[in-house]
Design a protein around this motif. Structure first.
Motif, PDB file in Angstrom:
ATOM      1  N   VAL A 158       0.980  -1.312   0.144  1.00 54.55           N
ATOM      2  CA  VAL A 158      -0.063   0.073  -0.113  1.00 54.55           C
ATOM      3  C   VAL A 158       0.835   1.301   0.071  1.00 54.55           C
ATOM      4  O   VAL A 158       1.698   1.350   0.907  1.00 54.55           O
ATOM      5  CB  VAL A 158      -0.837   0.036   1.327  1.00 54.55           C
ATOM      6  CG1 VAL A 158      -1.911   1.197   1.317  1.00 54.55           C
ATOM      7  CG2 VAL A 158      -2.003  -1.214   1.232  1.00 54.55           C
ATOM      8  N   LEU A 159       0.701   1.835  -1.100  1.00 54.36           N
ATOM      9  CA  LEU A 159       1.576   3.322  -1.168  1.00 54.36           C
ATOM     10  C   LEU A 159       0.904   4.470  -0.764  1.00 54.36           C
ATOM     11  O   LEU A 159      -0.379   4.637  -1.257  1.00 54.36           O
ATOM     12  CB  LEU A 159       2.112   3.198  -2.562  1.00 54.36           C
ATOM     13  CG  LEU A 159       2.958   4.602  -3.010  1.00 54.36           C
ATOM     14  CD1 LEU A 159       4.167   4.768  -2.372  1.00 54.36           C
ATOM     15  CD2 LEU A 159       3.194   4.589  -4.472  1.00 54.36           C
ATOM     16  N   VAL A 201      -3.485   3.362   9.112  1.00 55.53           N
ATOM     17  CA  VAL A 201      -3.505   2.857   7.809  1.00 55.53           C
ATOM     18  C   VAL A 201      -2.598   1.585   7.872  1.00 55.53           C
ATOM     19  O   VAL A 201      -2.607   0.609   7.028  1.00 55.53           O
ATOM     20  CB  VAL A 201      -2.724   3.989   6.879  1.00 55.53           C
ATOM     21  CG1 VAL A 201      -2.679   3.481   5.558  1.00 55.53           C
ATOM     22  CG2 VAL A 201      -3.625   5.423   7.029  1.00 55.53           C
ATOM     23  N   GLU A 202      -1.448   1.457   8.660  1.00 60.68           N
ATOM     24  CA  GLU A 202      -0.745   0.433   8.537  1.00 60.68           C
ATOM     25  C   GLU A 202      -1.252  -0.799   9.065  1.00 60.68           C
ATOM     26  O   GLU A 202      -1.060  -1.851   8.349  1.00 60.68           O
ATOM     27  CB  GLU A 202       0.605   0.696   9.557  1.00 60.68           C
ATOM     28  CG  GLU A 202       1.836  -0.469   9.301  1.00 60.68           C
ATOM     29  CD  GLU A 202       2.930   0.223  10.046  1.00 60.68           C
ATOM     30  OE1 GLU A 202       3.823  -0.414   9.769  1.00 60.68           O
ATOM     31  OE2 GLU A 202       2.839   0.883  10.948  1.00 60.68           O
ATOM     32  N   GLY A 225      -3.008  -8.137   4.207  1.00 56.97           N
ATOM     33  CA  GLY A 225      -1.610  -8.681   3.991  1.00 56.97           C
ATOM     34  C   GLY A 225      -0.447  -7.847   3.095  1.00 56.97           C
ATOM     35  O   GLY A 225       0.382  -8.454   2.716  1.00 56.97           O
ATOM     36  N   ALA A 226      -0.872  -6.546   3.416  1.00 54.30           N
ATOM     37  CA  ALA A 226       0.065  -5.906   2.782  1.00 54.30           C
ATOM     38  C   ALA A 226       1.107  -4.844   3.670  1.00 54.30           C
ATOM     39  O   ALA A 226       0.968  -4.711   4.890  1.00 54.30           O
ATOM     40  CB  ALA A 226      -0.638  -4.522   2.107  1.00 54.30           C
ATOM     41  N   THR A 247       2.658  12.866   4.015  1.00 56.35           N
ATOM     42  CA  THR A 247       2.269  13.866   4.583  1.00 56.35           C
ATOM     43  C   THR A 247       0.570  13.836   4.902  1.00 56.35           C
ATOM     44  O   THR A 247      -0.049  13.786   5.753  1.00 56.35           O
ATOM     45  CB  THR A 247       2.445  15.125   3.924  1.00 56.35           C
ATOM     46  OG1 THR A 247       3.677  15.540   3.943  1.00 56.35           O
ATOM     47  CG2 THR A 247       1.654  16.483   4.431  1.00 56.35           C
ATOM     48  N   ALA A 248       0.003  13.360   3.643  1.00 54.94           N
ATOM     49  CA  ALA A 248      -1.512  13.232   3.593  1.00 54.94           C
ATOM     50  C   ALA A 248      -1.789  12.024   4.598  1.00 54.94           C
ATOM     51  O   ALA A 248      -3.232  12.013   5.124  1.00 54.94           O
ATOM     52  CB  ALA A 248      -1.885  12.743   2.042  1.00 54.94           C
ATOM     53  N   VAL A 249      -0.951  11.162   4.850  1.00 50.35           N
ATOM     54  CA  VAL A 249      -1.476   9.885   5.755  1.00 50.35           C
ATOM     55  C   VAL A 249      -1.563  10.315   7.265  1.00 50.35           C
ATOM     56  O   VAL A 249      -2.371   9.542   8.006  1.00 50.35           O
ATOM     57  CB  VAL A 249      -0.501   8.609   5.613  1.00 50.35           C
ATOM     58  CG1 VAL A 249       0.799   8.980   6.303  1.00 50.35           C
ATOM     59  CG2 VAL A 249      -1.156   7.439   5.960  1.00 50.35           C
ATOM     60  N   GLY A 250      -0.965  11.453   7.476  1.00 51.09           N
ATOM     61  CA  GLY A 250      -1.411  11.663   9.122  1.00 51.09           C
ATOM     62  C   GLY A 250      -0.510  10.534   9.915  1.00 51.09           C
ATOM     63  O   GLY A 250       0.664  10.316   9.603  1.00 51.09           O
TER      64      GLY A 250
END
Length: 334
Positions: A279-280, A292-293, A300-301, A284-287
């Motif tokens: 998952v890319l 998300v992780e 499985g990513a 910055t946008a991910v906060g």
């Protein structure tokens, strides 16, 4: 050495950004690129052609072709022609007495030249895939563009809170454009017909791919529809390819209230058998990346963070930066 075969799914500006990014990878990687494009558009020039003449809506297919067009000056001019959109004609004087009545309005206004050309090629050759291959040759495309189905589809969503005065009421919103601009919260998505036949060439490309790439793009109207085509979904699940999801930078109207982890959860909701390798996301946008992780791990990513947005602050992916982030991912050994 055989090239790395990459299939990118989507539609519109998101897929275009992904394809341009893949082109930036080419100096460092030998890629065989195929774009598989949604066919549910019912707005603008595509919607008019679809309503008036039938066939596949050409706009998203056109944008994918242009994103893959070659660098020769002649093909760059052809790409600019494909993107050229007719403006409304200047007012004309009233016809002379006895002359045939003038057409009501301007039938060319708003149409992109490439949309008309794709529609004409499909009529001439009798098949949309043949038309896309011919148009790709005209543009010197460095990859192939295919529709997810040879038949156009409708997109419908069950949406909560369309009417602000009844925030808990769930209504059916019909049409890709209406779903894309809905102000409510999308609770479920479906295609009409419910099980369109997958494009055979797209299925073949998916089964032979080394990488399958989903996103960025409008999640409900450009990314998820591919998972609702049974033949394509089966090929995605059974393909030996690795799978990469590129997350969006901000929420759109159709994904209002949908967090980045929620974006990943919807993939599993509509295709429970889907497994993802990478998952890319923009660093910055991910906060806070923890949520998300975790969502990535549930598929499985592994989560990869990189600065992939344009530097001016607008919520757009920079094709060069996205390409730079993709090179070590797509070039990694199994």
């Amino acid at each position: 050495m055989t090239p790395t075969r990459v299939v990118a799914f989507g539609g519109g500006h998101g897929l275009s950004a992904s394809l341009r990014a893949l082109r930036h990878c080419v100096p460092g990687l030998d890629l065989d690129i195929t774009a598989v494009v949604t066919v549910g558009d019912d707005g603008g020039s595509s919607g008019r052609l679809r309503a008036e003449r039938g066939g596949l809506p050409p706009g998203d297919l056109r944008q994918a072709l242009v994103a893959l067009s070659g660098d020769h000056p002649a093909t760059r001019r052809s790409a600019a022609l494909f993107q050229h959109r007719f403006a409304a004609a200047a007012a004309t004087p009233a016809p002379a007495l006895g002359a045939p009545p003038a057409a009501v309005g301007d039938p060319l206004a708003g149409h992109a030249v490439g949309n008309l050309l794709l529609h004409g090629l499909t009529e001439l050759l009798g098949d949309p895939v043949a038309a896309l291959d011919h148009a790709g040759a005209m543009l010197g495309a460095v990859g192939r563009v295919l529709p997810m189905s040879r038949q156009p589809v409708g997109i419908e969503a069950r949406v909560r809170g369309v009417d602000p005065e009844h925030p808990d009421e769930v209504r059916t919103v019909r049409g890709q454009h209406q779903v894309a601009v809905t102000t409510g919260v999308v609770e479920s998505l479906r295609l009409t017909p419910a099980a369109p036949a997958a494009c055979a060439e797209a299925v073949t490309a998916v089964r032979a791919a080394d990488w399958l790439i989903f996103g960025p793009g409008s999640w409900y109207t450009s990314v998820l529809p591919h998972l609702l085509v049974p033949g394509l979904a089966d090929a995605i699940v059974s393909s030996p390819a690795r799978r990469l999801v590129t997350l969006n930078l901000v929420a759109e109207k159709e994904t209002s209230g949908l967090s980045l982890p929620d974006h990943l959860d919807t993939l599993r909701r509509y295709l429970p058998e889907l497994k993802v390798d990478m998952v890319l996301a923009d660093s910055t946008a991910v906060g806070d990346p923890v949520a998300v992780e975790r969502a990535a791990e549930s598929l499985g990513a592994r989560l990869v963070l990189a600065p992939v947005a344009v530097v001016d602050g607008t919520p757009r992916h920079d094709p060069a930066a996205l390409g730079a982030a993709l090179v070590p991912v797509l070039g990694a050994d199994r």
